[in-house]
Motif scaffolding. Sequence first.
Motif, PDB file in Angstrom:
ATOM      1  N   SER A 222      -0.902  -9.543  16.502  1.00  0.00           N
ATOM      2  CA  SER A 222      -0.756 -10.586  15.167  1.00  0.00           C
ATOM      3  C   SER A 222      -1.738  -9.716  14.391  1.00  0.00           C
ATOM      4  N   ASP A 223      -2.535  -9.444  14.685  1.00  0.00           N
ATOM      5  CA  ASP A 223      -4.137  -8.577  14.379  1.00  0.00           C
ATOM      6  C   ASP A 223      -3.106  -6.967  13.895  1.00  0.00           C
ATOM      7  N   MET A 224      -2.895  -6.265  15.125  1.00  0.00           N
ATOM      8  CA  MET A 224      -2.206  -5.298  14.717  1.00  0.00           C
ATOM      9  C   MET A 224      -1.164  -5.081  13.487  1.00  0.00           C
ATOM     10  N   ALA A 225      -0.301  -6.321  13.383  1.00  0.00           N
ATOM     11  CA  ALA A 225       0.886  -6.730  12.358  1.00  0.00           C
ATOM     12  C   ALA A 225       0.212  -6.366  11.246  1.00  0.00           C
ATOM     13  N   VAL A 226      -0.939  -6.937  10.435  1.00  0.00           N
ATOM     14  CA  VAL A 226      -1.339  -7.028   9.241  1.00  0.00           C
ATOM     15  C   VAL A 226      -2.126  -5.985   9.171  1.00  0.00           C
ATOM     16  N   HIS A 227      -3.277  -5.989   9.818  1.00  0.00           N
ATOM     17  CA  HIS A 227      -3.999  -4.232   9.282  1.00  0.00           C
ATOM     18  C   HIS A 227      -3.329  -3.126   9.750  1.00  0.00           C
ATOM     19  N   THR A 228      -2.159  -2.444  10.622  1.00  0.00           N
ATOM     20  CA  THR A 228      -2.189  -1.692  11.074  1.00  0.00           C
ATOM     21  C   THR A 228      -0.845  -0.940  10.521  1.00  0.00           C
ATOM     22  N   PHE A 229       0.009  -1.693  11.085  1.00  0.00           N
ATOM     23  CA  PHE A 229       1.443  -1.654  11.172  1.00  0.00           C
ATOM     24  C   PHE A 229       2.308  -1.458   9.823  1.00  0.00           C
ATOM     25  N   VAL A 230       1.805  -3.117   8.776  1.00  0.00           N
ATOM     26  CA  VAL A 230       2.421  -2.786   7.526  1.00  0.00           C
ATOM     27  C   VAL A 230       1.233  -2.262   6.709  1.00  0.00           C
ATOM     28  N   PRO A 231      -0.183  -1.936   7.097  1.00  0.00           N
ATOM     29  CA  PRO A 231      -0.130  -0.323   6.400  1.00  0.00           C
ATOM     30  C   PRO A 231       0.445   1.031   6.350  1.00  0.00           C
ATOM     31  N   ILE A 232       0.852   0.858   7.443  1.00  0.00           N
ATOM     32  CA  ILE A 232       1.262   1.778   7.873  1.00  0.00           C
ATOM     33  C   ILE A 232       2.875   2.308   7.364  1.00  0.00           C
ATOM     34  N   THR A 233       2.923   1.338   7.032  1.00  0.00           N
ATOM     35  CA  THR A 233       4.397   1.444   6.934  1.00  0.00           C
ATOM     36  C   THR A 233       4.647   1.905   5.255  1.00  0.00           C
ATOM     37  N   VAL A 234       3.937   1.010   5.005  1.00  0.00           N
ATOM     38  CA  VAL A 234       4.034   1.234   3.325  1.00  0.00           C
ATOM     39  C   VAL A 234       3.432   2.200   3.030  1.00  0.00           C
ATOM     40  N   GLY A 235       2.471   3.031   3.653  1.00  0.00           N
ATOM     41  CA  GLY A 235       1.844   3.974   3.198  1.00  0.00           C
ATOM     42  C   GLY A 235       2.427   5.074   3.316  1.00  0.00           C
ATOM     43  N   LEU A 236       3.955   5.482   4.062  1.00  0.00           N
ATOM     44  CA  LEU A 236       5.239   6.432   4.566  1.00  0.00           C
ATOM     45  C   LEU A 236       5.870   5.981   3.657  1.00  0.00           C
ATOM     46  N   TRP A 237       6.110   4.960   3.070  1.00  0.00           N
ATOM     47  CA  TRP A 237       7.071   4.175   1.872  1.00  0.00           C
ATOM     48  C   TRP A 237       7.070   4.784   0.748  1.00  0.00           C
ATOM     49  N   TRP A 238       5.486   4.690   0.704  1.00  0.00           N
ATOM     50  CA  TRP A 238       5.173   5.549  -0.929  1.00  0.00           C
ATOM     51  C   TRP A 238       5.208   7.043  -0.805  1.00  0.00           C
ATOM     52  N   LEU A 239       4.754   7.377   0.085  1.00  0.00           N
ATOM     53  CA  LEU A 239       4.731   8.769  -0.038  1.00  0.00           C
ATOM     54  C   LEU A 239       5.888   9.376  -0.064  1.00  0.00           C
ATOM     55  N   ALA A 240       7.435   8.391   1.162  1.00  0.00           N
ATOM     56  CA  ALA A 240       8.488   9.340   1.212  1.00  0.00           C
ATOM     57  C   ALA A 240       9.743   9.134  -0.474  1.00  0.00           C
ATOM     58  N   LEU A 241       9.371   7.542  -0.517  1.00  0.00           N
ATOM     59  CA  LEU A 241      10.193   7.252  -1.750  1.00  0.00           C
ATOM     60  C   LEU A 241       9.361   6.721  -2.931  1.00  0.00           C
ATOM     61  N   ALA A 242       8.545   6.195  -3.235  1.00  0.00           N
ATOM     62  CA  ALA A 242       8.121   6.092  -4.157  1.00  0.00           C
ATOM     63  C   ALA A 242       8.641   6.077  -5.549  1.00  0.00           C
ATOM     64  N   PRO A 243       9.314   6.543  -6.598  1.00  0.00           N
ATOM     65  CA  PRO A 243       8.214   6.891  -7.555  1.00  0.00           C
ATOM     66  C   PRO A 243       7.080   7.170  -8.258  1.00  0.00           C
ATOM     67  N   LYS A 244       6.131   8.789  -7.953  1.00  0.00           N
ATOM     68  CA  LYS A 244       4.566   8.555  -8.359  1.00  0.00           C
ATOM     69  C   LYS A 244       4.430   9.098 -10.158  1.00  0.00           C
ATOM     70  N   ASP A 245       5.309   8.746 -10.544  1.00  0.00           N
ATOM     71  CA  ASP A 245       5.114  10.007 -12.078  1.00  0.00           C
ATOM     72  C   ASP A 245       4.511   8.590 -13.227  1.00  0.00           C
ATOM     73  N   GLY A 246       3.085   9.360 -13.900  1.00  0.00           N
ATOM     74  CA  GLY A 246       2.492   8.876 -15.013  1.00  0.00           C
ATOM     75  C   GLY A 246       1.226   7.946 -14.206  1.00  0.00           C
ATOM     76  N   LEU A 247       0.336   7.920 -12.875  1.00  0.00           N
ATOM     77  CA  LEU A 247      -0.158   8.336 -12.561  1.00  0.00           C
ATOM     78  C   LEU A 247      -1.368   8.814 -13.187  1.00  0.00           C
ATOM     79  N   MET A 248      -2.269   8.121 -13.808  1.00  0.00           N
ATOM     80  CA  MET A 248      -3.783   8.415 -14.254  1.00  0.00           C
ATOM     81  C   MET A 248      -4.961   8.286 -14.181  1.00  0.00           C
TER      82      MET A 248
END
Length: 220
Positions: free
Chosen positions: A109-135
């Motif tokens: 339960s703790d690993m899911a909210v504190h580790t698994f979700v953050p890792i998957t979101v971070g990887l998704w952002w690195l691989a797939l998220a649009p990143k244009d316009g960040l300032m």
Amino acid sequence: MVGPGEAMTQTHRLTALLIALLALGALWLQVYVGLARRPDHEVWQELWRLGRYFTILTNLMVAVTFAGIAAGHRSPPWWLAAVALWILIVAIVYHGLLARPLDGIRWWSDMAVHTFVPITVGLWWLALAPKDGLMPRHAVWWLLWPLIYVSYALIRGEFDGRHPYFFIDPHEVGWSGVGLWCVALGVSFWLGGLGVVALGRLLSRPSPSADGAPDGPQVR
């Protein structure tokens, strides 16, 4: 056949759906564990108890954001970067300051909210998220959610007598300690935000051949 652009859209939506389901499953597991430990609680009481935690609220934000992407909503790059930053900070603060020995379903339960979700979101952002316009100014805007949360947690804690984290508990570290911790965490969020902006701008930079320049000598 599916074209490259459409295939990428399907990849975004499918992976976003999986992340939304992971976040919702992690939140459900938190409720299940909480009710198992507090059999006298009704579901709404457990939801109210969990609603005091930054981790829970930010995981809920992830679930809503990624469910929207899966449904076809196009979130702006600055928002996707913000959500990635906030959920990664959840993991860093937990493992740096709050982690404790657990086993069985409480560990999952703790690993899911504190580790698994953050890792998957971070990887998704690195691989797939649009990143244009960040300032760099976005790193300041991204402090708004932690500021709103701390204000809410302090006010709620004074009413119900329970502060969710030791570093924003004036009865444990004093108001001056709360102020120092808030400054330290705020600076950490800001620096983390600047790092996300820098990384996003680096990753969104076109390759040398993308602007039409030749890759090498041309035969005439």
